[in-house]
Design an enzyme around this catalytic site. Structure first.
Site, PDB file in Angstrom:
ATOM      1  N   ASN A   1      -1.993  -2.508   3.674  1.00 14.90           N
ATOM      2  CA  ASN A   1      -2.818  -3.185   4.694  1.00 14.90           C
ATOM      3  C   ASN A   1      -2.273  -3.061   6.153  1.00 14.90           C
ATOM      4  O   ASN A   1      -2.422  -3.861   7.222  1.00 14.90           O
ATOM      5  CB  ASN A   1      -2.742  -4.770   4.615  1.00 14.90           C
TER       6      ASN A   1
ATOM      7  N   ASN B   1      -4.623  -7.749  -2.116  1.00 14.31           N
ATOM      8  CA  ASN B   1      -4.953  -9.211  -1.189  1.00 14.31           C
ATOM      9  C   ASN B   1      -6.501  -9.012  -0.489  1.00 14.31           C
ATOM     10  O   ASN B   1      -6.485  -9.771   0.193  1.00 14.31           O
ATOM     11  CB  ASN B   1      -3.843  -9.576  -0.434  1.00 14.31           C
TER      12      ASN B   1
ATOM     13  N   THR C   1       4.195  -6.302  -2.824  1.00 15.47           N
ATOM     14  CA  THR C   1       3.279  -6.407  -3.658  1.00 15.47           C
ATOM     15  C   THR C   1       2.533  -4.810  -3.693  1.00 15.47           C
ATOM     16  O   THR C   1       2.265  -4.408  -4.581  1.00 15.47           O
ATOM     17  CB  THR C   1       2.163  -7.070  -3.367  1.00 15.47           C
ATOM     18  N   GLY C   2       2.679  -4.384  -2.390  1.00 16.13           N
ATOM     19  CA  GLY C   2       2.016  -3.083  -2.140  1.00 16.13           C
ATOM     20  C   GLY C   2       2.864  -1.866  -3.271  1.00 16.13           C
ATOM     21  O   GLY C   2       2.432  -1.097  -3.848  1.00 16.13           O
TER      22      GLY C   2
ATOM     23  N   TYR D   1       1.576  -5.379  11.973  1.00 14.44           N
ATOM     24  CA  TYR D   1       2.021  -5.571  10.817  1.00 14.44           C
ATOM     25  C   TYR D   1       0.764  -5.214   9.572  1.00 14.44           C
ATOM     26  O   TYR D   1       0.962  -4.598   8.662  1.00 14.44           O
ATOM     27  CB  TYR D   1       2.583  -6.913  10.294  1.00 14.44           C
ATOM     28  N   HIS D   2      -0.430  -5.882  10.099  1.00 18.05           N
ATOM     29  CA  HIS D   2      -1.640  -5.862   9.213  1.00 18.05           C
ATOM     30  C   HIS D   2      -2.748  -5.061  10.213  1.00 18.05           C
ATOM     31  O   HIS D   2      -2.724  -5.328  11.393  1.00 18.05           O
ATOM     32  CB  HIS D   2      -2.107  -6.994   8.919  1.00 18.05           C
TER      33      HIS D   2
ATOM     34  N   HIS E   1      11.095  -8.845   2.336  1.00 21.16           N
ATOM     35  CA  HIS E   1      10.743  -7.561   1.688  1.00 21.16           C
ATOM     36  C   HIS E   1      11.766  -6.666   2.162  1.00 21.16           C
ATOM     37  O   HIS E   1      12.418  -6.489   3.378  1.00 21.16           O
ATOM     38  CB  HIS E   1       9.469  -7.189   1.887  1.00 21.16           C
TER      39      HIS E   1
END
Ligand SMILES: *[C@@H]1O[C@H](CO)[C@@H](O)[C@H](O)[C@H]1NC(C)=O
Ligand SMILES: *[C@@H]1O[C@H](CO)[C@@H](O)[C@H](O)[C@H]1NC(C)=O
Length: 287
Positions: free
Chosen positions: A78, A101, A214-215, A247-248, A259
């Site tokens: 993302n 997500n 998660t990625g 970031y997104h 992370h």
């Protein structure tokens, strides 16, 4: 020269896949929600073994996964790096498109594409999906139904601890709404969180990573059922070619410090250099 490079890629991919397959497996990590009761009745859910097998060795192979084997997959993060990338068409051209997500896509589709075959979701997103689907506000409810209906057969897969958790109730409620609205979306759960598969990073990079994103975990899972993987939207730095990178791509959140983004980025660049994956940064080629 070309052949030895090809051979090296083949061997590295094989080694990499052999390691990941010990930790990730769609048959265990992406199970049809409709098979939840079967798992609870006929298997030992924590061990994922058949109850009728007293040795507790035979895997619970009576539950099914919606995941098949694919020639080409796009794993789409993302990251704000996707803004202005014009990668949408290239992403959508893959046989299977994976996101995390359930991010918004339609308003950004020139850059991120608009297909999602699998989206892995955390607790927060699962709750949001459930809340929106039960919302009395028709606009909110319709937006979520549309999002889930965008790609036929979209799999919404929970990533954390699931058995007898609150998440199980939420997924039940989401599944009901999906059935009622005759959507083809599928909900899926893991027998045990695959985000806890830390050992894989110990084996791949020689370091224990407590908070792989998660990625990255989604990529590791994908590498067990995709022949060729292209990755988009994975770029942790805050600037690219002297331009700020959010970031997104869809909001103004700032990153969680937990992370290991820099190490993850190095790993992806290494895999890219070795030809194991295609890691796309910046603009996609448009003819
Ligand atoms: C429903 O939600 C939309 C989008 O969030 C909002 O703009 C609208 O005001 C809400 N309608 C009502 C009746 O609350
Ligand atoms: C996805 O985008 C393509 C064009 O890029 C469009 O033709 C298609 O209708 C879109 N699909 C949805 C569900 O919005």
């Amino acid at each position: 020269m070309a052949f030895s490079r090809f051979l090296t890629i083949l061997i590295l991919s094989f080694v990499h896949r052999n390691i990941t397959q010990k930790y990730f497996d769609p048959k265990r990590h992406v199970i049809y929600y409709s098979d939840y009761n079967v798992l609870m009745r006929k298997c030992q859910p924590q061990l994922f073994t058949l109850l009728k097998d007293r040795s507790r060795r035979m895997p619970c192979n009576i539950v099914r996964t919606p995941i098949k084997h694919y020639r080409t997959c796009a794993v789409v993060g993302n990251g704000g790096i996707l803004l202005d990338s014009r990668c949408g068409a290239e992403i959508d051209a893959h046989e299977f498109v994976i996101r995390s997500n359930l991010p918004p896509v339609s308003p950004y589709r020139t850059d991120v594409g608009n297909r999602t075959d699998l989206t892995t979701v955390n607790e927060k997103v699962l709750s949001q999906v459930n809340r929106d689907l039960l919302s009395k506000n028709a606009t909110v409810k319709k937006a979520m139904l549309d999002r889930l209906g965008e790609t036929p057969g979209m799999v919404l897969s929970y990533t954390l601890y699931f058995i007898r958790s609150k998440a199980a109730k939420k997924m039940k409620s989401i599944d009901k709404v999906i059935q009622k609205n005759k959507l083809t979306a599928v909900v899926a759960f893991p027998y045990k969180s695959f985000l806890r598969s830390k050992g894989v990073y110990q084996e791949l990079v020689g370091e224990e990573w407590n908070f792989a994103s998660t990625g990255l975990n989604t990529f590791a899972l994908a590498s067990t059922f995709c022949d060729k993987i292209s990755m988009y939207g994975f770029y942790p730095m805050s600037t690219y070619q002297n331009k700020a990178v959010p970031y997104h791509y869809y909001d103004s959140r700032i990153p969680s410090a937990r992370h290991e983004f820099d190490n993850e980025f190095k790993l992806l660049r290494n895999f890219h250099a070795q030809g194991i994956i295609r890691h796309v940064i910046g603009k996609c080629n448009i003819d």
